[in-house]
Enzyme design. Structure first.
Site, mmCIF file in Angstrom:
data_model
loop_
_atom_site.group_PDB
_atom_site.id
_atom_site.type_symbol
_atom_site.label_atom_id
_atom_site.label_comp_id
_atom_site.label_asym_id
_atom_site.label_seq_id
_atom_site.Cartn_x
_atom_site.Cartn_y
_atom_site.Cartn_z
ATOM 1 N N ASP A 483 6.401 -11.269 -0.019
ATOM 2 C CA ASP A 483 5.092 -11.902 -0.202
ATOM 3 C C ASP A 483 5.270 -13.357 -0.616
ATOM 4 O OD1 ASP A 483 2.390 -11.890 0.046
ATOM 5 O OD2 ASP A 483 1.990 -11.042 -1.925
ATOM 6 N N LYS A 485 4.465 -16.919 -0.538
ATOM 7 C CA LYS A 485 3.303 -17.732 -0.153
ATOM 8 C C LYS A 485 3.035 -18.703 -1.303
ATOM 9 C CE LYS A 485 0.074 -14.225 -1.799
ATOM 10 N NZ LYS A 485 -1.084 -13.420 -1.507
ATOM 11 N N ASN A 488 2.234 -17.592 -4.822
ATOM 12 C CA ASN A 488 3.264 -16.939 -5.630
ATOM 13 C C ASN A 488 4.392 -17.882 -6.024
ATOM 14 O OD1 ASN A 488 1.932 -14.525 -5.684
ATOM 15 N ND2 ASN A 488 2.921 -13.725 -3.848
ATOM 16 N N ASP A 506 5.869 -13.030 -8.775
ATOM 17 C CA ASP A 506 5.172 -11.891 -8.165
ATOM 18 C C ASP A 506 6.078 -11.057 -7.259
ATOM 19 O OD1 ASP A 506 3.391 -10.057 -7.290
ATOM 20 O OD2 ASP A 506 1.815 -11.487 -6.771
ATOM 21 N N THR A 523 1.048 -11.316 3.628
ATOM 22 C CA THR A 523 -0.230 -12.020 3.700
ATOM 23 C C THR A 523 -0.315 -12.642 5.089
ATOM 24 O OG1 THR A 523 -0.211 -12.396 1.340
ATOM 25 C CG2 THR A 523 -1.583 -13.872 2.640
#
Ligand SMILES: Nc1ncnc2c1ncn2[C@@H]1O[C@H](COP(=O)(O)OP(=O)(O)OP(=O)(O)O)[C@@H](O)[C@H]1O
Length: 639
Positions: A483, A485, A488, A506, A523
């Site tokens: 994840d 992105k 994060n 995260d 995402t």
């Protein structure tokens, strides 16, 4: 923890894995290749060279490739694990690994306790496992359930539409046998097959199917489980396949999904209905359907909204420059904004919730961030006066996903890297999980991008260098973040407010990789094509996401987007592999930066740069600008 998962809001986190599985000398080898290689190679870490190298030191010893099913679960197609004495020194280490691997896909509350042969014989030692055979894992005190497990080993998910009767799994038996099993599976599930056992894919079906995320509500006691599922040509070539995909996703207590309805109560009887207007569906086994089933409770509506929430803006302007995705903001953040921070009473309440050891040690302060499952506050060590971030995870919001939270903590405990937010300590209570983490006080990169619009090349180099060194470290431990992105990436700022660096946070989706992963998660804007294709993926998805971020840093908008915010079009764009560097936004970006972005965004994972290749790229050198002249313009002819 981030649950913007594509597959399910109960997102996808699995566990575990083999240590030291790093990349081979050939920089482009994929996880799948490594899985093959690990069987006959020994890893020797080169201390002088950052890169781990594989050196063949002894005669090849072939791993036994073994498929493991879940006792009593005829819909779970099993996981194939290479079993080598070097990897598993005891039978218990194998069951521990299996527990971690299986938890992503099946319910096994007490972990794997017993392994049976398909005939129900208890397996007591590693030597009893035979290469190419299948076995059944059961939990504590579960009697063996005799089922035709191998029939489910060829689910529609493992069927490639593109090749004649090829199976995605290299360890699968011959095509003929596989075909029989597929055909058997489809017959037992009421599907029609062609003469050769392939699923019948109507031309009409072929036309209607495109990658699309739908929300599935599992029939049961309210509030019901709400999941997201990516439907595509691979898992949904026919209605029956789509139903099987839904079955696998929601795991009905009553077995197979037999009836699906739209929210208006229309029964889904044709494949195209999954790709029409409705994107929320209610799944049933043989239970009765009641009108009130189609009314959503507050919690359910919230979950559906969460499912639908897409970080792609729906108010895209016309014009050549795509816009940045919208940042998802949580309820607590809004509340914080409207109330101007947490009030004293709220803080007192929270302080009372804190387990005694934390209450003794820390003063709790204002909210600094929130997500779907957690609120993050500043807290101060009473003795040293040092500030930390206190993440309070609401277990009620994580119901059914506790193992993901556990995984987040387990992964964080292992990590120690200057570019990764460190976990200082943790405390558990029946309702809450409290994590004391290193505080990174400059907000997240998303907000910095929003404020700056785009970054200079030296700034982008610094930030992507920090991110990539964190990723390279994770990958050296065979951990994939899944994840990556801007939301994060927490930003360190200097006294003048300028961005000085970043730290990766995260780890809610992080997982150790030792076989190609299948769970569709991440995402949308940052998701790699191999995740959407569902062909199995590995560490390189993090590099793809970092490539998307580098692209954004350099020009201020993402490489793949949909003009009207439509998620399916976004997926089409990602799958199209058409990477463009449109003028005027890219005119002043150096050729080196463009070359690096292009190598990070190669659609084929085996050709895509690994994290350490990124760090080794010429553009990453601080001398690059000097070497090339400060404003090396990108010349289209030289591409
Ligand atoms: N160590 C930290 N230092 C400073 N701020 C932090 C820290 N950790 C988290 N935050 C802030 O809190 C926000 C929420 O944290 P996080 O994303 O970990 O929560 P979550 O509930 O797991 O999120 P999600 O909804 O993405 O699953 C972050 O976006 C960030 O702004």
């Amino acid at each position: 923890m981030n649950f913007t998962s594509l597959l399910t809001v109960h997102s996808q986190k699995s566990k575990r894995m083999e240590n030291n599985l790093s990349r081979s000398g050939s920089r482009s080898s994929s996880v799948c290749e490594l899985e093959k290689d690990i069987s006959d190679m020994e890893i020797i870490k080169s201390r002088t060279n950052r890169r781990s190298v594989f050196v063949r030191t002894q005669p090849a010893r072939k791993a036994k490739r073994i498929r493991f099913f879940r006792n009593g679960d005829k819909f779970y197609s099993g996981v194939i694990i290479p079993v080598l004495p070097e990897r598993y020194r005891s039978f218990d280490s194998l069951t521990a690994d299996l527990t971690r691997v299986l938890v992503d896909n099946v319910t096994l509350p007490s972990g794997v306790r017993t392994i049976y042969s398909l005939e129900g014989r208890k397996i007591g030692k590693l030597d009893d496992l035979e290469d190419g055979q299948s076995y059944v894992c059961s939990g504590f005190g579960e009697p063996f359930k005799r089922l035709d497990y191998e029939a489910s080993a060829v689910t529609p998910q493992s069927f490639r539409l593109s090749g004649p009767e090829t199976l995605s799994d290299s360890a699968s038996p011959s095509p003929a046998r596989a075909n029989n099993r597929l055909s058997k599976y489809l017959q037992t599930n009421g599907s029609t097959t062609t003469g050769n056992g392939s699923p019948r894919v109507s031309p009409a079906g072929d036309n209607v199917v495109r990658p699309r995320i739908v929300t599935i509500i599992r029939n049961g006691v309210k509030p019901r489980k709400v999941c997201r599922l990516l439907l595509n040509k691979r898992n949904s070539p026919t209605l029956e396949h789509a139903l099987a995909a839904i079955t696998e996703c929601i795991k009905l207590d009553t077995g197979c999904v037999r009836k699906v309805f739209t929210q208006s109560g229309t029964s889904v009887t044709a494949l195209h209905q999954f790709f029409d207007e409705d994107d929320v569906f209610f799944a049933y086994g043989n239970e009765r359907v009641n009108q009130e089933d189609f009314e959503l409770e507050f919690e359910e509506s919230k979950a559906v909204l969460q499912c639908r929430k897409t970080p792609i803006t729906r108010n895209s302007r016309s014009g050549p420059k795509p816009r940045m995705p919208v940042k998802a903001s949580g309820a607590a953040r809004k509340e914080n904004e409207t109330t101007g921070g947490s009030g004293d009473s709220e803080q007192t309440q929270l302080a009372n919730l804190l387990p005694h050891p934390l209450r003794l040690k820390y003063n709790v302060g204002k909210i600094i961030g929130d997500g779907n499952f957690a609120v993050v506050r500043i807290c101060t060590d009473k003795t040293t006066g040092k500030d930390y971030a206190l993440k309070v995870i609401d277990k009620a919001k994580c119901k059914g996903k506790e193992h993901y939270v556990e995984a987040e903590v387990r992964v964080m405990r292992k990590l120690c890297h200057p570019r990764i937010v460190s976990l200082i300590e943790e405390q558990d209570s029946p309702e809450w999980l409290f994590l004391i983490m290193e505080l990174v006080s400059g907000g997240d990169l998303f907000d910095s991008i929003a404020a700056a619009s785009k970054f200079s090349e030296p700034q982008s180099r610094l930030l992507i260098g920090h991110l990539t060194s964190a990723i390279a470290y994770l990958h050296s431990l065979s951990i994939v973040h899944r994840d990556i992105k801007p939301e994060n990436l927490l930003v360190e700022v200097g006294p003048d407010g300028s961005v000085r660096g970043l730290k990766l946070a995260d780890f809610g989706l992080a997982v150790e990789v030792w076989h190609p992963l299948q769970a569709v998660c991440g995402t949308p804007t940052y998701v790699a094509p191999e995740i959407l294709l569902e062909t199995g993926y590995g560490l390189k998805i993090d590099v793809w996401a970092a490539g998307v971020i580098l692209y954004i840093l350099l020009c201020g908008f993402p490489p793949f987007s949909s003009p009207d915010g439509d998620q399916e079009k976004l997926f089409d764009a990602i799958l199209s592999a058409r990477l463009e560097f449109p003028a005027p936004h890219w005119e002043r970006v150096s050729a080196g930066a463009i070359d690096l972005v292009a190598n990070m965004l190669r659609p084929q994972p085996e050709l895509r740069f690994a994290a350490e290749d990124v760090l080794d790229h010429a553009w990453m050198s601080e001398d690059y600008d000097e070497m090339c002249g400060l404003h090396t313009w990108y010349d289209e002819d030289s591409s």
